[in-house]
Design an enzyme around this catalytic site. Structure first.
Site, mmCIF file in Angstrom:
data_model
loop_
_atom_site.group_PDB
_atom_site.id
_atom_site.type_symbol
_atom_site.label_atom_id
_atom_site.label_comp_id
_atom_site.label_asym_id
_atom_site.label_seq_id
_atom_site.Cartn_x
_atom_site.Cartn_y
_atom_site.Cartn_z
ATOM 1 N N GLY A 46 -13.141 4.022 -2.432
ATOM 2 C CA GLY A 46 -13.237 3.197 -1.077
ATOM 3 C C GLY A 46 -11.995 3.962 -0.107
ATOM 4 O O GLY A 46 -10.915 4.314 -0.863
ATOM 5 N N GLN A 51 -6.131 4.874 6.783
ATOM 6 C CA GLN A 51 -5.650 5.796 5.725
ATOM 7 C C GLN A 51 -5.343 7.367 5.915
ATOM 8 O O GLN A 51 -4.919 7.867 5.095
ATOM 9 C CB GLN A 51 -6.116 5.397 4.320
ATOM 10 N N CYS A 89 -4.492 1.599 -4.764
ATOM 11 C CA CYS A 89 -4.785 2.256 -3.331
ATOM 12 C C CYS A 89 -4.526 3.456 -3.267
ATOM 13 O O CYS A 89 -3.324 4.121 -3.669
ATOM 14 C CB CYS A 89 -3.970 1.142 -2.466
ATOM 15 N N LEU A 90 -5.357 4.207 -2.702
ATOM 16 C CA LEU A 90 -4.961 5.735 -2.360
ATOM 17 C C LEU A 90 -3.828 5.835 -1.515
ATOM 18 O O LEU A 90 -3.169 6.986 -1.594
ATOM 19 C CB LEU A 90 -6.129 6.247 -1.686
ATOM 20 N N HIS A 131 -11.169 -5.078 0.087
ATOM 21 C CA HIS A 131 -9.954 -4.494 0.076
ATOM 22 C C HIS A 131 -9.880 -3.362 1.305
ATOM 23 O O HIS A 131 -9.142 -3.315 2.094
ATOM 24 C CB HIS A 131 -9.785 -3.421 -1.394
ATOM 25 N N GLU A 132 -10.929 -2.677 1.455
ATOM 26 C CA GLU A 132 -11.039 -1.635 2.517
ATOM 27 C C GLU A 132 -11.148 -2.414 4.122
ATOM 28 O O GLU A 132 -10.686 -2.051 4.989
ATOM 29 C CB GLU A 132 -12.535 -0.885 2.564
ATOM 30 N N HIS A 135 -7.724 -3.239 5.039
ATOM 31 C CA HIS A 135 -7.146 -2.087 5.520
ATOM 32 C C HIS A 135 -7.246 -1.976 7.289
ATOM 33 O O HIS A 135 -6.427 -1.561 7.829
ATOM 34 C CB HIS A 135 -7.925 -0.862 5.007
#
Length: 180
Positions: A46, A51, A89-90, A131-132, A135
């Site tokens: 995701g 991000q 997380c990226l 999670h997304e 963000h």
């Protein structure tokens, strides 16, 4: 399509509220496509617009169990149950933590073409959606960790952080090639 730089913890954009997309235009679709390419290069499941340094309310998801999809202006309309699971997380590479989330969510959003859709999700898809969507409201998974676990995650990140000058994670074409 082009690869975007991934912003990492420390970049203030990760803490900003995003702006709802007024209309799904070609520019928004291009952002979605670039986000998919970036997410795959980074080996994520995701990715949300902040991000990659953007404030549109857009995220892309591919947990491997259905067609990859974009969510535009997503809203959680139902959340039930509770389940703990490991998240990473990226934007905080190499840092992981157990996060408690709703076990099932129903999310309403627009798709890549601007059509309304509803996703009823459990398991990994439910976790990824939550999670997304977090963000898109400036919230990160480490915010859910208790004091001790959060401190230890941030200590680990302090060591990783120097690999990312300017809070940027640049993905190389080689990483992309290895994914395809």
């Amino acid at each position: 399509m082009s690869l975007l730089d991934v912003r990492v913890l420390g970049d203030p954009i990760l803490r900003q509220e995003t702006t709802p997309v007024a209309a799904v235009t070609d520019a928004v679709r291009r952002l979605v496509d670039d986000m998919f390419e970036t997410m795959y290069a980074a080996k994520g499941i995701g990715l949300a617009a902040p991000q990659v340094g953007r404030l549109e309310r857009v995220a892309v998801i591919d947990v491997g169990e259905r067609e990859p999809f974009a969510i535009i202006n997503p809203e959680v309309v139902l959340a039930e149950g509770s389940i703990k699971g490991e998240e990473g997380c990226l934007s905080i590479p190499e840092v992981y933590g157990d996060v408690e989330r709703a076990s099932r969510v129903v999310v309403r959003a627009l798709d890549r073409d601007g059509k309304p859709m509803e996703i009823d999700a459990t398991e990994i898809l439910s976790r990824c959606l939550q999670h997304e969507i977090d963000h898109l409201h400036g919230k990160l998974f480490i915010d859910y960790l208790g004091t001790f676990r959060r401190r230890s995650a941030l200590a680990k990140w302090a060591k990783e952080r120097e690999k990312y000058p300017g809070n940027m994670r640049k993905l190389s074409p080689a990483e992309v090639a290895s994914h395809h």
